[in-house]
Design a protein around this motif. Structure first.
Motif, PDB file in Angstrom:
ATOM      1  N   GLY A   1       0.796  -1.231   0.000  1.00 47.56           N
ATOM      2  CA  GLY A   1       0.000   0.000   0.000  1.00 47.56           C
ATOM      3  C   GLY A   1       0.827   1.278   0.000  1.00 47.56           C
ATOM      4  O   GLY A   1       0.282   2.374  -0.165  1.00 47.56           O
ATOM      5  N   THR A   2       2.162   1.162   0.140  1.00 49.54           N
ATOM      6  CA  THR A   2       2.998   2.375   0.159  1.00 49.54           C
ATOM      7  C   THR A   2       2.961   3.070  -1.205  1.00 49.54           C
ATOM      8  O   THR A   2       3.081   2.420  -2.243  1.00 49.54           O
ATOM      9  CB  THR A   2       4.467   2.007   0.483  1.00 49.54           C
ATOM     10  OG1 THR A   2       4.469   1.226   1.661  1.00 49.54           O
ATOM     11  CG2 THR A   2       5.337   3.222   0.651  1.00 49.54           C
ATOM     12  N   LEU A   3       2.833   4.401  -1.140  1.00 44.39           N
ATOM     13  CA  LEU A   3       2.803   5.180  -2.382  1.00 44.39           C
ATOM     14  C   LEU A   3       4.187   5.166  -3.032  1.00 44.39           C
ATOM     15  O   LEU A   3       5.191   5.500  -2.391  1.00 44.39           O
ATOM     16  CB  LEU A   3       2.408   6.618  -2.041  1.00 44.39           C
ATOM     17  CG  LEU A   3       2.214   7.579  -3.203  1.00 44.39           C
ATOM     18  CD1 LEU A   3       0.964   7.228  -4.001  1.00 44.39           C
ATOM     19  CD2 LEU A   3       2.124   9.013  -2.689  1.00 44.39           C
TER      20      LEU A   3
ATOM     21  N   ALA B   1       9.513  14.108  -4.674  1.00 49.73           N
ATOM     22  CA  ALA B   1       9.191  14.519  -3.298  1.00 49.73           C
ATOM     23  C   ALA B   1       9.585  13.401  -2.323  1.00 49.73           C
ATOM     24  O   ALA B   1      10.149  13.668  -1.256  1.00 49.73           O
ATOM     25  CB  ALA B   1       7.702  14.838  -3.190  1.00 49.73           C
ATOM     26  N   ILE B   2       9.312  12.145  -2.699  1.00 45.13           N
ATOM     27  CA  ILE B   2       9.678  11.016  -1.824  1.00 45.13           C
ATOM     28  C   ILE B   2      11.198  10.983  -1.645  1.00 45.13           C
ATOM     29  O   ILE B   2      11.718  10.833  -0.534  1.00 45.13           O
ATOM     30  CB  ILE B   2       9.179   9.675  -2.422  1.00 45.13           C
ATOM     31  CG1 ILE B   2       7.656   9.663  -2.501  1.00 45.13           C
ATOM     32  CG2 ILE B   2       9.704   8.487  -1.616  1.00 45.13           C
ATOM     33  CD1 ILE B   2       7.074   8.473  -3.271  1.00 45.13           C
ATOM     34  N   ILE B   3      11.915  11.133  -2.768  1.00 45.89           N
ATOM     35  CA  ILE B   3      13.386  11.075  -2.714  1.00 45.89           C
ATOM     36  C   ILE B   3      13.910  12.197  -1.806  1.00 45.89           C
ATOM     37  O   ILE B   3      14.816  11.995  -0.995  1.00 45.89           O
ATOM     38  CB  ILE B   3      13.976  11.184  -4.140  1.00 45.89           C
ATOM     39  CG1 ILE B   3      13.555   9.961  -4.967  1.00 45.89           C
ATOM     40  CG2 ILE B   3      15.488  11.320  -4.108  1.00 45.89           C
ATOM     41  CD1 ILE B   3      13.769  10.110  -6.464  1.00 45.89           C
ATOM     42  N   ARG B   4      13.322  13.390  -1.907  1.00 43.30           N
ATOM     43  CA  ARG B   4      13.794  14.509  -1.068  1.00 43.30           C
ATOM     44  C   ARG B   4      13.445  14.274   0.393  1.00 43.30           C
ATOM     45  O   ARG B   4      14.194  14.652   1.282  1.00 43.30           O
ATOM     46  CB  ARG B   4      13.202  15.826  -1.568  1.00 43.30           C
ATOM     47  CG  ARG B   4      14.012  16.543  -2.641  1.00 43.30           C
ATOM     48  CD  ARG B   4      14.653  15.581  -3.588  1.00 43.30           C
ATOM     49  NE  ARG B   4      15.499  16.191  -4.568  1.00 43.30           N
ATOM     50  CZ  ARG B   4      15.237  16.198  -5.878  1.00 43.30           C
ATOM     51  NH1 ARG B   4      14.144  15.607  -6.361  1.00 43.30           N
ATOM     52  NH2 ARG B   4      16.096  16.750  -6.714  1.00 43.30           N
TER      53      ARG B   4
ATOM     54  N   LEU C   1      -1.112  16.559  -8.915  1.00 39.75           N
ATOM     55  CA  LEU C   1      -0.930  15.182  -8.437  1.00 39.75           C
ATOM     56  C   LEU C   1      -0.231  15.159  -7.081  1.00 39.75           C
ATOM     57  O   LEU C   1      -0.619  14.412  -6.183  1.00 39.75           O
ATOM     58  CB  LEU C   1      -0.144  14.347  -9.460  1.00 39.75           C
ATOM     59  CG  LEU C   1      -0.119  12.856  -9.129  1.00 39.75           C
ATOM     60  CD1 LEU C   1      -1.502  12.230  -9.281  1.00 39.75           C
ATOM     61  CD2 LEU C   1       0.864  12.095 -10.017  1.00 39.75           C
ATOM     62  N   LEU C   2       0.786  16.007  -6.918  1.00 36.68           N
ATOM     63  CA  LEU C   2       1.496  15.986  -5.635  1.00 36.68           C
ATOM     64  C   LEU C   2       0.592  16.520  -4.517  1.00 36.68           C
ATOM     65  O   LEU C   2       0.645  16.024  -3.389  1.00 36.68           O
ATOM     66  CB  LEU C   2       2.813  16.773  -5.727  1.00 36.68           C
ATOM     67  CG  LEU C   2       3.678  16.744  -4.463  1.00 36.68           C
ATOM     68  CD1 LEU C   2       3.967  15.313  -4.002  1.00 36.68           C
ATOM     69  CD2 LEU C   2       5.007  17.472  -4.671  1.00 36.68           C
ATOM     70  N   ARG C   3      -0.255  17.509  -4.864  1.00 33.79           N
ATOM     71  CA  ARG C   3      -1.157  18.058  -3.840  1.00 33.79           C
ATOM     72  C   ARG C   3      -2.008  16.938  -3.239  1.00 33.79           C
ATOM     73  O   ARG C   3      -2.228  16.882  -2.047  1.00 33.79           O
ATOM     74  CB  ARG C   3      -2.045  19.148  -4.446  1.00 33.79           C
ATOM     75  CG  ARG C   3      -2.864  19.881  -3.389  1.00 33.79           C
ATOM     76  CD  ARG C   3      -3.485  21.150  -3.909  1.00 33.79           C
ATOM     77  NE  ARG C   3      -2.503  22.185  -4.184  1.00 33.79           N
ATOM     78  CZ  ARG C   3      -2.284  22.733  -5.370  1.00 33.79           C
ATOM     79  NH1 ARG C   3      -2.961  22.321  -6.426  1.00 33.79           N
ATOM     80  NH2 ARG C   3      -1.374  23.669  -5.527  1.00 33.79           N
ATOM     81  N   LYS C   4      -2.454  16.002  -4.094  1.00 30.09           N
ATOM     82  CA  LYS C   4      -3.307  14.900  -3.623  1.00 30.09           C
ATOM     83  C   LYS C   4      -2.585  14.018  -2.613  1.00 30.09           C
ATOM     84  O   LYS C   4      -3.215  13.361  -1.810  1.00 30.09           O
ATOM     85  CB  LYS C   4      -3.695  14.001  -4.814  1.00 30.09           C
ATOM     86  CG  LYS C   4      -4.837  14.525  -5.612  1.00 30.09           C
ATOM     87  CD  LYS C   4      -5.350  13.418  -6.523  1.00 30.09           C
ATOM     88  CE  LYS C   4      -6.027  14.038  -7.726  1.00 30.09           C
ATOM     89  NZ  LYS C   4      -5.812  13.341  -8.952  1.00 30.09           N
ATOM     90  N   HIS C   5      -1.256  13.950  -2.740  1.00 26.02           N
ATOM     91  CA  HIS C   5      -0.524  12.955  -1.944  1.00 26.02           C
ATOM     92  C   HIS C   5       0.386  13.554  -0.883  1.00 26.02           C
ATOM     93  O   HIS C   5       1.001  12.802  -0.131  1.00 26.02           O
ATOM     94  CB  HIS C   5       0.319  12.073  -2.881  1.00 26.02           C
ATOM     95  CG  HIS C   5      -0.517  11.293  -3.844  1.00 26.02           C
ATOM     96  ND1 HIS C   5      -1.302  10.248  -3.451  1.00 26.02           N
ATOM     97  CD2 HIS C   5      -0.708  11.432  -5.178  1.00 26.02           C
ATOM     98  CE1 HIS C   5      -1.936   9.752  -4.508  1.00 26.02           C
ATOM     99  NE2 HIS C   5      -1.589  10.459  -5.568  1.00 26.02           N
ATOM    100  N   GLU C   6       0.474  14.887  -0.803  1.00 19.97           N
ATOM    101  CA  GLU C   6       1.502  15.459   0.080  1.00 19.97           C
ATOM    102  C   GLU C   6       1.256  15.111   1.547  1.00 19.97           C
ATOM    103  O   GLU C   6       2.200  14.837   2.287  1.00 19.97           O
ATOM    104  CB  GLU C   6       1.669  16.972  -0.133  1.00 19.97           C
ATOM    105  CG  GLU C   6       0.429  17.783   0.101  1.00 19.97           C
ATOM    106  CD  GLU C   6       0.664  19.281  -0.082  1.00 19.97           C
ATOM    107  OE1 GLU C   6       1.779  19.762   0.116  1.00 19.97           O
ATOM    108  OE2 GLU C   6      -0.314  19.962  -0.425  1.00 19.97           O
TER     109      GLU C   6
ATOM    110  N   GLU D   1      -0.156  12.422   2.806  1.00 19.14           N
ATOM    111  CA  GLU D   1       0.241  11.023   3.029  1.00 19.14           C
ATOM    112  C   GLU D   1       1.767  10.882   3.065  1.00 19.14           C
ATOM    113  O   GLU D   1       2.320  10.118   3.862  1.00 19.14           O
ATOM    114  CB  GLU D   1      -0.342  10.160   1.898  1.00 19.14           C
ATOM    115  CG  GLU D   1       0.032   8.699   2.011  1.00 19.14           C
ATOM    116  CD  GLU D   1      -0.525   7.851   0.867  1.00 19.14           C
ATOM    117  OE1 GLU D   1      -1.337   8.373   0.056  1.00 19.14           O
ATOM    118  OE2 GLU D   1      -0.131   6.675   0.781  1.00 19.14           O
ATOM    119  N   LEU D   2       2.442  11.645   2.194  1.00 17.51           N
ATOM    120  CA  LEU D   2       3.899  11.536   2.123  1.00 17.51           C
ATOM    121  C   LEU D   2       4.588  12.240   3.288  1.00 17.51           C
ATOM    122  O   LEU D   2       5.724  11.918   3.629  1.00 17.51           O
ATOM    123  CB  LEU D   2       4.419  12.155   0.824  1.00 17.51           C
ATOM    124  CG  LEU D   2       4.124  11.394  -0.458  1.00 17.51           C
ATOM    125  CD1 LEU D   2       4.666  12.161  -1.654  1.00 17.51           C
ATOM    126  CD2 LEU D   2       4.774  10.010  -0.395  1.00 17.51           C
TER     127      LEU D   2
END
Ligand code: PPS
Length: 582
Positions: free
Chosen positions: A78-80, A277-280, A315-320, A322-323
């Motif tokens: 389930g991880t993004l 964003a994940i990498i950062r 797209l990033l707004r939707k997931h920020e 959660e991340l």
């Protein structure tokens, strides 16, 4: 997670010794394992797998991980995770492997960097991957072209265990792993850090944007450029890093840090923004700047963008949340002339005149040695770019002749050689068909395969000469269009490439038959002879066409020189340089 107990010196030492012992053991066991030589892209991916930049991935994706990511941007738990990270291998190599096997992953010099414990080998549907990840199957998208044209047909998945990180000898002080960066932020007391991703030199607009972003987020700034693989044709990373180092002084002291990221970009726009964003976050950042068309490849040949300008932000707004990374969205920055300042495009005062310079315009200005205005970039950045992007009259170039045997290629090439030597200013090398066949390609015949090898060798030598500022004149028959285009593609980013078609009709070439080869070919004594028993593909992309039926060699060479002058490769500046050198 609360920080664990601080290990004692003895504990650290024991852990280091155990790791070194495990590396030794893997190296020893690898004697019986098959080896895979990593491609440039795979090397970049491996580095971030090993150093934690791609956490929580622990290896190249298995089939289940790949399919979950491709279709739903999620790992099986389930991880993004938006981007496939796969190890592509040939069919022949795939057939040698079963689940449970081990592979030694090696760099191009053969050094073992990691062990891969094989969990899955499968043949992916790459077209489906292109559609799902990039939203297109167009080969004009560089990420899609890589996937469909330069990716091996099988994927190999499994955990990787590091033996050594890939070697880098450039800018070592700036190559910080996620753990090193996080430790550095902790040492500096930076609790909020906003990361800026870039694959381009930083001009005033970028500096302004990052300053505003840091101010808005009340955060320190990490300039985190990609130095792995970016878009073909981008400014090389050596030049870019010198530009970044030059702009650091433009920021308030002690607020900014520069570190290099060895990522292979896919240019997948929205999905890539989430990935970045994940990498950062893995590198210790709390905030991430996303501007216009983030990580997009630009437009196709019909001028249509692959992604809408703010798709990545959406797209990033939707997931920020959660991340756990806060996006700092930015509109395009533009220069407002009367204010003498940069503004986001949606904050420009009504009726104000805005100025901008596109990448194409910047390249043209550099190529023609024109001024780069200070409102656009800081003089120290302009100087760095000018050092690398010399104006055309200082760049190297290749004049590549093609034409039937006895068309007149060698004679014109020799006249051109002498004229360019008379002008001076650059070293000139002639790679004539016959001479190359003696010196470089003596073992080759005239099959299509051998001719292509011959032309690739000539192209390689010419590309080195061009890259280093010289002039290469090549005069082979080069009858096949595809390999001619391949050579053009290699040379053009390094300097000029001028294709000259010596279009003398075959009847005239046969009448001349200077070496008596047409007669032998017609008699069947020589096989696969161009124009008689082997095809000649006329170029449709020639920059200059000359027909020696009615043109003397000097006149034909003059046509080429006029073209070179029109394109500014030779001209008054080159002549000046000669007289200057006395
Ligand atoms: S290619 O196709 O570009 O690799 O050919 P190239 O190396 O330029 O050929 C160099 C000369 O080889 C002679 N020669 C032949 N040409 C074509 N076909 C066959 N089968 C062949 N056999 C020998 C020919 O003289 C070429 O030189 P030019 O100067 O073009 O006449």
């Amino acid at each position: 997670m609360p920080p664990g107990p601080i290990p004692s010196h003895g504990g650290v030492l024991a852990a280091l010794m155990a790791a070194a012992q495990r590396c030794e053991e893997l190296r020893a066991r690898s004697r019986d394992w098959p080896s895979w030589d990593l491609t440039e892209r795979q090397l970049c991916d491996l580095e971030l797998l090993l150093n934690g930049g791609f956490s929580p991935l622990r290896g190249f994706m298995t089939k289940a991980e790949y399919e979950g990511v491709r279709d739903g941007m999620r790992l099986p738990d389930g991880t993004l995770w938006p981007m496939p990270v796969t190890l592509d291998i040939s069919g022949e190599f795939a057939r040698r492997l079963d689940a449970g096997a081990h592979v030694a992953l090696r760099d191009p010099e053969g050094t073992m960097l990691a062990a891969l414990h094989v969990e899955a080998v499968w043949e992916p549907d790459r077209e489906r991957e292109a559609e799902a990840v990039y939203g297109t199957m167009s080969l004009e998208h560089p990420g899609v072209a890589h996937l469909l044209e330069r990716t091996n047909p099988y994927y190999l998945g499994g955990r990787v265990e590091g033996v050594h990180l890939p070697f880098h000898y450039d800018f070592r002080a700036l190559r910080l792993t996620p753990a090193e960066l996080r430790a550095e932020f902790a040492r500096l007391g930076w609790r909020r850090v906003v990361a800026f991703q870039t694959r381009n030199p930083m001009h005033r607009a970028h500096v302004e944007l990052t300053l505003r972003a840091a101010r808005d987020a009340e955060a320190n700034l990490l300039i985190h450029p990609v130095v792995g693989m970016t878009k073909p044709g981008d400014v090389d990373h050596y030049t870019r890093v010198r530009c970044y180092q030059a702009v650091l002084a433009r920021y308030p002291a002690f607020t900014v840090k520069l570190a290099l990221l060895p990522l292979a970009m896919r240019l997948a726009g929205p999905r890539e923004a989430v990935w970045h964003a994940i990498i950062r976050k893995n590198h210790g950042c709390t905030h991430f700047i996303v501007g216009r068309d983030h990580a997009g490849p630009g437009k196709d040949s019909a001028g249509r963008p692959f992604y809408a300008p703010y798709d990545a932000q959406e797209l990033l707004r939707k997931h920020e949340a959660e991340l756990g990374v806060t996006m700092v969205p930015f509109r395009q920055m533009v220069y407002v002339e009367e204010q003498g300042a940069y503004y986001p495009e949606d904050e420009v005062p009504a009726g104000a005149r805005v100025l901008g310079i596109s990448g194409t315009e910047l390249r043209a200005r550099l190529g023609e040695g024109r001024e780069i205005p200070e409102w656009f970039t800081f003089p120290e950045v302009a100087r760095e770019l000018q050092r690398t992007h010399r104006p055309r009259h200082h760049q190297g170039f290749t004049v590549f002749f093609t034409g039937l045997p006895s068309a007149g290629k060698s004679t014109i090439a020799n006249v051109l050689l002498v004229k360019l030597l008379e002008m001076g200013g650059r070293p000139v090398t002639l790679l004539d068909g016959d001479i190359v066949r003696k010196q470089l390609s003596s073992e080759l015949g005239f099959s299509r395969e051998h001719r292509d090898i011959n032309i690739r060798r000539i192209g390689f030598v010419a590309s080195e000469i061009t890259k280093n500022g010289g002039i290469a004149i090549c005069a082979p028959i080069a009858p096949y269009d595809k390999v001619r285009k391949e050579v053009r593609t290699i040379i053009e980013p390094l300097g000029g490439f001028i294709l000259v078609h010596v279009a003398t009709p075959i009847e005239i070439c046969q009448q001349r038959d200077r070496k008596g080869l047409y007669a032998k070919a017609r008699a069947g004594i020589i096989k696969e002879f161009t124009g008689v028993s082997d095809p000649y593909e006329r170029p449709s992309d020639a920059d200059v066409t000359v027909d020696t039926t009615a043109l003397a060699p000097e006149e034909a060479a003059q046509e080429i020189l006029l073209h070179l002058e029109r394109e500014a490769y030779v001209g008054p500046a080159a002549a000046e340089q000669v007289s200057g050198n006395g």
